[in-house]
Design an enzyme around this catalytic site. Structure first.
Site, PDB file in Angstrom:
ATOM      1  N   SER A 125       0.834  -1.198   0.000  1.00  0.00           N
ATOM      2  CA  SER A 125       0.000   0.000   0.000  1.00  0.00           C
ATOM      3  C   SER A 125       0.873   1.254   0.000  1.00  0.00           C
ATOM      4  O   SER A 125       1.975   1.257   0.562  1.00  0.00           O
ATOM      5  CB  SER A 125      -0.860  -0.027   1.259  1.00  0.00           C
ATOM      6  OG  SER A 125      -1.433   1.226   1.480  1.00  0.00           O
ATOM      7  N   TYR A 150      -2.133  -1.467  11.050  1.00  0.00           N
ATOM      8  CA  TYR A 150      -2.377  -2.006   9.704  1.00  0.00           C
ATOM      9  C   TYR A 150      -1.221  -1.627   8.770  1.00  0.00           C
ATOM     10  O   TYR A 150      -0.640  -2.476   8.090  1.00  0.00           O
ATOM     11  CB  TYR A 150      -3.697  -1.467   9.130  1.00  0.00           C
ATOM     12  CG  TYR A 150      -3.802  -1.666   7.638  1.00  0.00           C
ATOM     13  CD1 TYR A 150      -4.053  -2.925   7.105  1.00  0.00           C
ATOM     14  CD2 TYR A 150      -3.609  -0.590   6.746  1.00  0.00           C
ATOM     15  CE1 TYR A 150      -4.121  -3.116   5.730  1.00  0.00           C
ATOM     16  CE2 TYR A 150      -3.675  -0.780   5.371  1.00  0.00           C
ATOM     17  CZ  TYR A 150      -3.930  -2.045   4.871  1.00  0.00           C
ATOM     18  OH  TYR A 150      -3.980  -2.231   3.503  1.00  0.00           O
ATOM     19  N   LYS A 154       1.952  -3.923   6.637  1.00  0.00           N
ATOM     20  CA  LYS A 154       2.367  -3.867   5.224  1.00  0.00           C
ATOM     21  C   LYS A 154       3.887  -3.680   5.142  1.00  0.00           C
ATOM     22  O   LYS A 154       4.567  -4.325   4.352  1.00  0.00           O
ATOM     23  CB  LYS A 154       1.652  -2.725   4.487  1.00  0.00           C
ATOM     24  CG  LYS A 154       0.183  -2.953   4.303  1.00  0.00           C
ATOM     25  CD  LYS A 154      -0.098  -4.141   3.387  1.00  0.00           C
ATOM     26  CE  LYS A 154      -1.530  -4.593   3.433  1.00  0.00           C
ATOM     27  NZ  LYS A 154      -1.753  -5.927   2.885  1.00  0.00           N
TER      28      LYS A 154
HETATM   29  P1  NAD Z   1     -10.990  -7.486   1.355  1.00  0.00           P
HETATM   30  O1  NAD Z   1     -11.220  -7.470   2.812  1.00  0.00           O
HETATM   31  O2  NAD Z   1     -12.141  -7.258   0.453  1.00  0.00           O
HETATM   32  O3  NAD Z   1     -10.307  -8.871   0.932  1.00  0.00           O
HETATM   33  C1  NAD Z   1      -9.407  -9.539   1.770  1.00  0.00           C
HETATM   34  C2  NAD Z   1      -9.859 -10.999   1.872  1.00  0.00           C
HETATM   35  O4  NAD Z   1      -8.952 -11.724   2.708  1.00  0.00           O
HETATM   36  C3  NAD Z   1     -11.252 -11.147   2.475  1.00  0.00           C
HETATM   37  O5  NAD Z   1     -12.059 -11.898   1.598  1.00  0.00           O
HETATM   38  C4  NAD Z   1     -11.013 -11.882   3.794  1.00  0.00           C
HETATM   39  O6  NAD Z   1     -12.081 -12.741   4.099  1.00  0.00           O
HETATM   40  C5  NAD Z   1      -9.710 -12.606   3.498  1.00  0.00           C
HETATM   41  N1  NAD Z   1      -8.881 -12.918   4.687  1.00  0.00           N
HETATM   42  C6  NAD Z   1      -8.473 -12.063   5.657  1.00  0.00           C
HETATM   43  N2  NAD Z   1      -7.735 -12.712   6.565  1.00  0.00           N
HETATM   44  C7  NAD Z   1      -7.657 -14.017   6.150  1.00  0.00           C
HETATM   45  C8  NAD Z   1      -7.029 -15.179   6.680  1.00  0.00           C
HETATM   46  N3  NAD Z   1      -6.374 -15.161   7.825  1.00  0.00           N
HETATM   47  N4  NAD Z   1      -7.159 -16.339   5.987  1.00  0.00           N
HETATM   48  C9  NAD Z   1      -7.855 -16.405   4.826  1.00  0.00           C
HETATM   49  N5  NAD Z   1      -8.468 -15.322   4.297  1.00  0.00           N
HETATM   50  C10 NAD Z   1      -8.378 -14.147   4.952  1.00  0.00           C
HETATM   51  O7  NAD Z   1      -9.833  -6.429   1.052  1.00  0.00           O
HETATM   52  P2  NAD Z   1      -9.319  -5.818  -0.331  1.00  0.00           P
HETATM   53  O8  NAD Z   1      -9.721  -4.402  -0.384  1.00  0.00           O
HETATM   54  O9  NAD Z   1      -9.647  -6.715  -1.445  1.00  0.00           O
HETATM   55  O10 NAD Z   1      -7.755  -5.825  -0.065  1.00  0.00           O
HETATM   56  C11 NAD Z   1      -6.921  -6.865  -0.547  1.00  0.00           C
HETATM   57  C12 NAD Z   1      -5.496  -6.586  -0.125  1.00  0.00           C
HETATM   58  O11 NAD Z   1      -5.089  -5.314  -0.647  1.00  0.00           O
HETATM   59  C13 NAD Z   1      -5.296  -6.508   1.379  1.00  0.00           C
HETATM   60  O12 NAD Z   1      -4.044  -7.089   1.682  1.00  0.00           O
HETATM   61  C14 NAD Z   1      -5.267  -5.032   1.646  1.00  0.00           C
HETATM   62  O13 NAD Z   1      -4.539  -4.728   2.800  1.00  0.00           O
HETATM   63  C15 NAD Z   1      -4.577  -4.505   0.404  1.00  0.00           C
HETATM   64  N6  NAD Z   1      -4.856  -3.111   0.118  1.00  0.00           N
HETATM   65  C16 NAD Z   1      -6.157  -2.699  -0.014  1.00  0.00           C
HETATM   66  C17 NAD Z   1      -6.436  -1.362  -0.252  1.00  0.00           C
HETATM   67  C18 NAD Z   1      -7.860  -0.885  -0.362  1.00  0.00           C
HETATM   68  O14 NAD Z   1      -8.093   0.330  -0.257  1.00  0.00           O
HETATM   69  N7  NAD Z   1      -8.836  -1.756  -0.604  1.00  0.00           N
HETATM   70  C19 NAD Z   1      -5.396  -0.442  -0.385  1.00  0.00           C
HETATM   71  C20 NAD Z   1      -4.078  -0.896  -0.282  1.00  0.00           C
HETATM   72  C21 NAD Z   1      -3.830  -2.236  -0.025  1.00  0.00           C
HETATM   73  N1  UFG Z   2     -12.896  10.817   3.589  1.00  0.00           N
HETATM   74  C1  UFG Z   2     -13.901  11.690   3.964  1.00  0.00           C
HETATM   75  N2  UFG Z   2     -15.043  11.164   4.497  1.00  0.00           N
HETATM   76  C2  UFG Z   2     -15.227   9.827   4.660  1.00  0.00           C
HETATM   77  C3  UFG Z   2     -14.187   8.936   4.269  1.00  0.00           C
HETATM   78  C4  UFG Z   2     -13.025   9.475   3.740  1.00  0.00           C
HETATM   79  O1  UFG Z   2     -13.769  12.897   3.830  1.00  0.00           O
HETATM   80  O2  UFG Z   2     -16.267   9.414   5.173  1.00  0.00           O
HETATM   81  C5  UFG Z   2     -11.652  11.367   3.000  1.00  0.00           C
HETATM   82  C6  UFG Z   2     -10.437  11.062   3.841  1.00  0.00           C
HETATM   83  O3  UFG Z   2     -10.261  12.063   4.819  1.00  0.00           O
HETATM   84  C7  UFG Z   2      -9.335  11.071   2.772  1.00  0.00           C
HETATM   85  C8  UFG Z   2     -10.050  10.574   1.508  1.00  0.00           C
HETATM   86  O4  UFG Z   2     -11.439  10.730   1.757  1.00  0.00           O
HETATM   87  O5  UFG Z   2      -8.934  12.375   2.543  1.00  0.00           O
HETATM   88  C9  UFG Z   2      -9.777   9.107   1.226  1.00  0.00           C
HETATM   89  O6  UFG Z   2     -10.056   8.357   2.396  1.00  0.00           O
HETATM   90  P1  UFG Z   2     -10.185   6.764   2.376  1.00  0.00           P
HETATM   91  O7  UFG Z   2     -10.532   6.342   3.758  1.00  0.00           O
HETATM   92  O8  UFG Z   2     -11.083   6.339   1.280  1.00  0.00           O
HETATM   93  O9  UFG Z   2      -8.729   6.287   1.964  1.00  0.00           O
HETATM   94  P2  UFG Z   2      -7.325   6.541   2.669  1.00  0.00           P
HETATM   95  O10 UFG Z   2      -6.494   7.310   1.707  1.00  0.00           O
HETATM   96  O11 UFG Z   2      -7.472   7.099   4.009  1.00  0.00           O
HETATM   97  O12 UFG Z   2      -6.785   5.042   2.844  1.00  0.00           O
HETATM   98  C10 UFG Z   2      -6.987   4.004   1.864  1.00  0.00           C
HETATM   99  C11 UFG Z   2      -7.117   2.659   2.573  1.00  0.00           C
HETATM  100  C12 UFG Z   2      -5.825   2.287   3.239  1.00  0.00           C
HETATM  101  C13 UFG Z   2      -4.710   2.316   2.246  1.00  0.00           C
HETATM  102  C14 UFG Z   2      -4.662   3.651   1.544  1.00  0.00           C
HETATM  103  C15 UFG Z   2      -3.663   3.637   0.451  1.00  0.00           C
HETATM  104  O13 UFG Z   2      -8.147   2.723   3.545  1.00  0.00           O
HETATM  105  O14 UFG Z   2      -5.937   0.982   3.707  1.00  0.00           O
HETATM  106  O15 UFG Z   2      -5.932   3.966   0.965  1.00  0.00           O
HETATM  107  O16 UFG Z   2      -3.866   2.567  -0.401  1.00  0.00           O
HETATM  108  F1  UFG Z   2      -3.536   2.104   2.872  1.00  0.00           F
END
Ligand code: NAD
Ligand code: UFG
Length: 343
Positions: A125, A150, A154
């Site tokens: 991330s 969290y 990463k």
């Molecule tokens: P998500 O929660 O939709 O998917 C993650 C999946 O992993 C879920 O289906 C959950 O059931 C499964 N899981 C969690 N722990 C587990 C375990 N111990 N064993 C087996 N399965 C398990 O999340 P996502 O948004 O698809 O994110 C996928 C990956 O990308 C994650 O590693 C997350 O940290 C990373 N990531 C997501 C974002 C974002 O904004 N969505 C940003 C940066 C990084």
């Molecule tokens: N925001 C609002 N109101 C809300 C939610 C978010 O104003 O109800 C704003 C936040 O302050 C931020 C922007 O929208 O300025 C984006 O916020 P998000 O929560 O959607 O995303 P973040 O950038 O905070 O974080 C996300 C994921 C993290 C990941 C990161 C980078 O939640 O897990 O993107 O990939 F690490």
């Protein structure tokens, strides 16, 4: 060739399973369903015409993890999505986050080492950059102290992977995602936030759908053109495509190092108010929103330098903000239609 997708019923994993199948890969999904639902496997099958294989196991369990690898002895590579991902919750429950995300990582790497599987793509991330000193931020920028447990998982996972590949025959690519949003064009798969969403876009679509009263915009006194924070929003389908390219790079021995890192973003930053405007434009709905105090831990602005991914992976995000917001809105409407059908 069969690719193991951990967390494959989740948001990004399900879109990646679709892209892998489109490219002719067989897909084996493992997930413990702690943040997703099993019917996603059927939806993937509906989109691609072929259901992925599925094993419901918890990666925290080393025996169960090893069993999957023994049972499926034709896995060519692993894409590791499975993790807990709610930043705020990780502050409340640090041990759960370290336990889940790090034990899963270690059990997976051990099983890969023991069964001789060498190719790993890891979901990292842009959170590892914190507030970067220079924008756009490239992969050489220093990683900052994590803002949350969290984020720390990463950073530590990246280190565990790098240390492991340096001493084994393994290869790995860490993909640092910026802000993934949107959903598959079919509206059959998308993000399934459990409870109140933390992220901006699901909060916007739920507000427009009448599930939430209003969106709180967290602060308008940042040093940005309209005072609200800037992020690099990327369509989940563009993101998913990059995983297939990264896996192919290792399978074809095109990687330049055993451990590589790529930013995955569009290279464009948008403020929160710009995201709202885009949503209003594509949906035709006026979004009820109020400016409130800053959210603790938010960075002011971050967007990606995507040169490395563009040049080395030959990958570029294709979809713009309006398309992302429209697909998110179509997904929300499809979720509501499903709920209405059930009730
Ligand atoms: P998500 O929660 O939709 O998917 C993650 C999946 O992993 C879920 O289906 C959950 O059931 C499964 N899981 C969690 N722990 C587990 C375990 N111990 N064993 C087996 N399965 C398990 O999340 P996502 O948004 O698809 O994110 C996928 C990956 O990308 C994650 O590693 C997350 O940290 C990373 N990531 C997501 C974002 C974002 O904004 N969505 C940003 C940066 C990084
Ligand atoms: N925001 C609002 N109101 C809300 C939610 C978010 O104003 O109800 C704003 C936040 O302050 C931020 C922007 O929208 O300025 C984006 O916020 P998000 O929560 O959607 O995303 P973040 O950038 O905070 O974080 C996300 C994921 C993290 C990941 C990161 C980078 O939640 O897990 O993107 O990939 F690490």
């Amino acid at each position: 060739m069969k690719i193991l997708v951990t967390g494959g019923t989740g948001y990004i994993g399900s879109h990646t399973a679709v892209e892998l199948q489109k490219e002719g890969f067989g897909v084996l999904v493992i997930d413990n369903l702690c943040n997703s639902e099993k019917h996603v496997i059927d939806s993937i099958g509906e989109i691609t015409g072929q259901k992925p294989l599925f094993e419901q196991i918890d990666l925290r369990d080393p025996e169960a993890t090893m069993e999957v690898f023994s049972k499926h002895n034709d896995i060519s590579g692993v894409i590791h999505f499975a993790a807990l991902k709610a930043v705020g919750e990780s502050v409340e429950k640090p041990l759960e986050y370290y336990h889940n995300n790090l034990f899963s990582m270690i059990n997976l790497l051990k099983a890969m080492r023991e069964t001789g599987i060498s190719n790993l793509v890891f979901s990292s991330s842009c959170t590892v950059y914190g507030q970067p000193d220079q924008l756009p931020v490239n992969e050489k920028a220093p990683r900052k102290d994590a803002e949350s447990p969290y984020g720390n998982t990463k950073k530590i996972s990246e280190d565990i992977i790098e240390d492991t590949v340096r001493t084994t025959g393994m290869k790995a690519i860490a993909l640092r995602y910026f802000n993934p949003i949107g959903a598959h064009g079919s509206a059959l798969i998308g993000e399934l936030p459990v409870g109140t969403p933390n992220n901006l876009v699901p909060y916007i679509t739920q507000t427009a759908a009448g599930i939430r009263d209003h969106l709180r915009v967290f602060g308008n006194d940042y040093d940005t053109p309209d005072g609200t924070p800037i992020r690099d929003y990327i369509h989940v389908a563009d993101l998913a495509r990059a995983h297939v390219i990264a896996m192919n790079r290792m399978l074809r021995n095109q990687n330049k190092d055993r451990y590589e890192i790529f930013n995955l973003g569009t290279g464009n930053g948008f403020t929160v108010l710009e995201v709202i405007k885009s949503f209003e434009k594509v949906s035709g709905i006026k979004l009820n929103h109020k400016i409130v105090q800053r959210r603790p831990g938010d960075v002011e602005k971050v967007w990606a330098d995507t040169t490395h991914a563009n040049e080395e992976l030959g990958w570029k995000a294709e979809k713009g903000l309006d398309e992302m917001m429209l697909s998110a809105w179509n997904w929300e409407k499809s979720l509501q239609a499903q709920k209405n059908k059930k009730s």
